[in-house]
Design a protein around this motif. Structure first.
Motif, short mmCIF file in Angstrom:
data_model
loop_
_atom_site.label_atom_id
_atom_site.label_comp_id
_atom_site.label_asym_id
_atom_site.label_seq_id
_atom_site.Cartn_x
_atom_site.Cartn_y
_atom_site.Cartn_z
N ASN A 39 105.07 33.03 47.82
CA ASN A 39 104.23 32.32 47.27
C ASN A 39 102.77 32.38 47.90
N LYS A 40 102.34 33.67 48.16
CA LYS A 40 101.03 33.86 48.71
C LYS A 40 100.24 34.98 48.03
N GLU A 41 99.09 35.01 47.97
CA GLU A 41 98.31 35.89 47.05
C GLU A 41 98.33 37.43 47.98
N ALA A 42 98.47 37.62 49.09
CA ALA A 42 98.56 38.49 49.94
C ALA A 42 99.80 39.25 49.54
N ALA A 43 100.86 38.44 49.16
CA ALA A 43 102.19 39.13 48.67
C ALA A 43 102.00 39.80 47.42
N ARG A 44 101.25 39.27 46.57
CA ARG A 44 101.17 39.70 45.21
C ARG A 44 100.37 41.01 45.21
N LEU A 45 99.23 41.20 46.17
CA LEU A 45 98.21 42.40 46.44
C LEU A 45 99.22 43.41 47.08
N SER A 46 99.90 42.94 47.92
CA SER A 46 101.07 44.01 48.93
C SER A 46 102.09 44.70 47.84
N ARG A 47 102.67 43.85 46.98
CA ARG A 47 103.73 44.40 45.97
C ARG A 47 103.03 45.41 45.12
N LYS A 48 101.66 45.33 44.55
CA LYS A 48 101.10 46.25 43.82
C LYS A 48 101.12 47.60 44.53
N VAL A 49 100.89 47.63 46.02
CA VAL A 49 100.64 48.80 46.80
C VAL A 49 102.02 49.23 46.85
N LEU A 50 102.95 48.39 47.10
CA LEU A 50 104.32 48.96 47.32
C LEU A 50 104.99 49.78 46.18
N ILE A 51 104.54 49.06 44.94
CA ILE A 51 105.17 49.63 43.69
C ILE A 51 104.47 51.08 43.34
N SER A 52 103.08 51.20 43.68
CA SER A 52 102.30 52.34 43.54
C SER A 52 102.81 53.50 44.41
N ALA A 53 103.18 52.99 45.64
CA ALA A 53 103.71 54.03 46.65
C ALA A 53 105.05 54.67 46.26
N THR A 54 106.03 53.71 45.81
CA THR A 54 107.36 54.31 45.17
C THR A 54 107.19 54.82 44.03
N ALA A 55 106.21 54.95 43.26
CA ALA A 55 105.99 55.72 42.08
C ALA A 55 105.56 56.79 42.50
N ASN A 56 104.58 56.83 43.67
CA ASN A 56 104.06 58.28 43.95
C ASN A 56 105.27 59.20 44.60
N ALA A 57 106.25 58.37 45.46
CA ALA A 57 107.15 59.16 45.88
C ALA A 57 108.20 59.71 45.04
N THR A 58 108.55 58.86 43.76
CA THR A 58 109.58 59.28 42.99
C THR A 58 108.74 60.30 41.89
N ASN A 59 107.64 60.29 41.33
CA ASN A 59 107.03 60.98 40.57
C ASN A 59 106.49 62.57 41.12
N ASN A 60 105.84 62.14 42.07
CA ASN A 60 105.02 63.42 42.66
C ASN A 60 105.99 64.18 43.61
N GLU A 61 106.79 63.51 44.42
CA GLU A 61 107.51 64.20 45.30
C GLU A 61 109.01 64.46 45.19
N GLY A 62 109.63 63.77 44.12
CA GLY A 62 110.68 63.76 43.39
C GLY A 62 111.77 63.20 44.28
N LEU A 63 111.48 62.13 44.84
CA LEU A 63 112.37 61.45 46.01
C LEU A 63 113.36 60.36 45.05
N ASP A 64 114.33 60.10 45.85
CA ASP A 64 115.41 59.15 44.98
C ASP A 64 114.92 57.67 45.39
N LYS A 65 114.79 56.93 44.31
CA LYS A 65 114.19 55.75 44.66
C LYS A 65 115.32 54.70 45.56
N ALA A 66 116.63 54.64 45.26
CA ALA A 66 117.49 54.13 45.98
C ALA A 66 117.37 54.12 47.36
N LYS A 67 117.08 55.46 48.01
CA LYS A 67 117.13 55.83 49.27
C LYS A 67 115.69 55.58 50.12
#
Length: 109
Positions: A39-67
């Protein structure tokens, strides 16, 4: 490897580092659960960045999200907005509104 950077985020780096230290080295799924339940504002902002980084890894690099795991999680200091607060007897107190740069790098195990 997926990278995401959020620059000029309106939260003090000191507060954001408390949250970002919790997810460093964890798997992406575990880190997402941690950030979702904090329950922190920093957690909400960091989660957005984490979701973006995983999307970049799966879509641009073709990596497996589970790994994927959080290889790097860094909070650097951004620009400081300087404001003034007027006090009694004509004196002025400076107010520093700090900003952060949040960088998250995810890699595959």
């Amino acid at each position: 490897m997926g990278v995401a950077i959020a620059k000029g985020v309106r939260i003090a780096p000191r507060k954001a580092r408390l949250v970002i230290d919790l997810i460093r080295g964890k798997s992406v799924e575990e880190a997402d659960k941690i950030l979702k339940n904090l329950n922190k504002e920093a957690a909400r902002l960091s989660r957005k960045v984490l979701i973006s980084a995983t999307a970049n890894a799966t879509n641009n690099e073709g990596l497996d999200k589970a790994k994927l795991y959080v290889a790097e999680a860094i909070v650097n200091e951004g620009q400081t907005m300087k404001r003034m607060k007027f006090g009694s007897r004509g004196h002025v107190d400076p107010i520093k509104k700090r900003t952060s740069h949040i960088k998250i790098v995810v890699k595959e195990k």
